[in-house]
Design a protein around this motif. Structure first.
Motif, PDB file in Angstrom:
ATOM      1  N   VAL A  74       0.887  -1.068  -0.129  1.00  0.00           N
ATOM      2  CA  VAL A  74       0.170   0.018   0.086  1.00  0.00           C
ATOM      3  C   VAL A  74       0.652   1.256   0.069  1.00  0.00           C
ATOM      4  O   VAL A  74       0.719   2.150  -0.769  1.00  0.00           O
ATOM      5  N   LEU A 104      -6.321  -2.370  -1.668  1.00  0.00           N
ATOM      6  CA  LEU A 104      -7.278  -2.085  -0.818  1.00  0.00           C
ATOM      7  C   LEU A 104      -8.056  -3.395  -0.481  1.00  0.00           C
ATOM      8  O   LEU A 104      -8.415  -3.842   0.704  1.00  0.00           O
ATOM      9  N   TYR A 108      -7.916  -5.885   3.211  1.00  0.00           N
ATOM     10  CA  TYR A 108      -9.045  -6.272   3.753  1.00  0.00           C
ATOM     11  C   TYR A 108      -8.826  -7.806   4.181  1.00  0.00           C
ATOM     12  O   TYR A 108      -9.029  -8.006   5.408  1.00  0.00           O
TER      13      TYR A 108
END
Length: 113
Positions: A74, A104, A108
């Motif tokens: 990220v 993303l 999760y």
């Protein structure tokens, strides 16, 4: 300061160094021999490692290895996109947004209970 915040901060700083080490020579040293670019990159990468190694050691006290890796991904994309657009003067592409959304989704799955 929490270990997770320290980790994200150090990984962000290390990624700035690494992005420049990997890609800035394409702009700044174009036309120079590859070995000069490699030496310059290694010099920059030293600072990356001085931040990255402690970041992962701190992060591993509260995060799993997989969580550390996805955080790094990220951060990498978050640093690379502005670098590519602002420093390397590449045009913005919507593919950057779609790639970010995919990552993303990976976040999760790595952090869900």
């Amino acid at each position: 300061m929490s270990p997770t915040f320290q980790t994200v901060l150090l990984l962000s700083l290390s990624n700035v160094f690494m992005t420049f080490a990997w890609y800035a020579h394409l702009k700044d040293m174009a036309g120079k021999p590859w070995y000069l670019a490699a030496l310059a990159s290694w010099g920059i990468a030293l600072f990356e490692y001085l931040l990255q190694v402690p970041a992962n050691r701190i992060g591993h006290t509260t995060l799993s290895l997989s969580q550390l890796k996805i955080i790094q991904e990220v951060i990498s994309l978050s640093i690379f996109i502005p670098f590519a657009v602002l420093y390397m003067q590449q045009p913005f592409k919507w593919d950057y947004v779609w790639a970010a959304l995919c990552i993303l989704g990976a976040v999760y799955f790595m952090f869900r209970a």
